[in-house]
Design an enzyme around this catalytic site. Structure first.
Site, short mmCIF file in Angstrom:
data_model
loop_
_atom_site.label_atom_id
_atom_site.label_comp_id
_atom_site.label_asym_id
_atom_site.label_seq_id
_atom_site.Cartn_x
_atom_site.Cartn_y
_atom_site.Cartn_z
N ASP A 7 -2.53 54.06 91.31
CA ASP A 7 -2.00 54.45 90.01
C ASP A 7 -3.18 55.08 89.28
O ASP A 7 -4.01 54.37 88.71
CB ASP A 7 -1.47 53.24 89.25
CG ASP A 7 -0.89 53.62 87.89
OD1 ASP A 7 -0.41 54.75 87.73
OD2 ASP A 7 -0.94 52.77 86.98
N GLU A 68 0.60 57.98 92.62
CA GLU A 68 1.63 58.33 91.65
C GLU A 68 1.36 59.73 91.14
O GLU A 68 0.25 60.06 90.75
CB GLU A 68 1.67 57.35 90.49
CG GLU A 68 2.84 57.64 89.55
CD GLU A 68 3.02 56.59 88.49
OE1 GLU A 68 3.94 55.76 88.65
OE2 GLU A 68 2.25 56.60 87.53
N ASP A 141 -1.38 48.41 85.49
CA ASP A 141 -1.89 49.41 86.45
C ASP A 141 -1.94 48.82 87.87
O ASP A 141 -1.68 49.52 88.85
CB ASP A 141 -3.29 49.88 86.05
CG ASP A 141 -3.34 50.33 84.61
OD1 ASP A 141 -2.96 51.47 84.35
OD2 ASP A 141 -3.74 49.52 83.76
#
Length: 183
Positions: A7, A68, A141
């Site tokens: 992430d 991501e 996160d």
């Protein structure tokens, strides 16, 4: 298959490693967050992120990396930092010859919760349940990185089977074509 999920973020970059396969329970391998101080120059922060990511790659030897995909936001500076941070795992994958794939936030949410509109609390709850964790990974996160890895594991397995089937069909058609030419 072992997947390292990222992430991306310059201040906080979530990293999670999961393992699983066809018909197997997904298992947590490791999870963490790489933090860098906003007071440091961007180049130093990116170097630190690269060094930490390389350490994770050396330690956990993933088969693939999932990141991501950055989406546009009104805060251009924040988006730029996130895009810069997302380049680090892409480069790391290329250097090591690992497959890497970008997953949209909507596809990640849909994969782990069944809804592309799920909020962070729902994603965290499902990640905790899927991985049979005693407590939720924190901060968000870290949970997001695990969700990205899970998404890749589940979608990548299906995608891989489709690619294998397509290659087998192409080989069959070539074989039929050669047999027809030989007659």
């Amino acid at each position: 298959m072992r997947v390292l999920g990222v992430d991306p973020g310059l201040t906080r970059c979530g990293i999670g490693v999961v393992e699983g396969g066809r018909g197997r329970q997904v298992r947590l391998v490791a999870v963490g967050v790489v933090r860098s101080p906003a007071t440091e120059p961007a180049a130093e922060r990116l170097l630190y992120l690269q060094t930490e990511l390389d350490t994770w790659l050396d330690r956990f030897q993933p088969d693939a990396i999932a990141v991501e995909q950055v989406f546009a936001d009104v805060n251009v500076a924040s988006v730029m930092h996130t895009m810069q941070a997302s380049a680090i795992p892409l480069l790391a994958a290329a250097r090591r010859g690992l497959p890497v794939e970008l997953h949209t936030p909507t596809s990640v949410k849909a994969a782990v919760t069944g809804s592309g509109r799920a909020d962070k609390a729902q994603v965290t709850a499902m990640v905790t349940r899927i991985l049979r964790m005693e407590s939720a990974p924190k901060p968000a996160d870290a949970a997001d990185a695990l969700a990205i890895a899970i998404c890749h594991l589940w979608q990548g397995a299906a995608s891989s089977r489709l690619q294998d089937a397509a290659r087998a069909e192409q080989a069959r058609l070539r074989s039929v074509g050669r047999a027809a030419v030989a007659r």
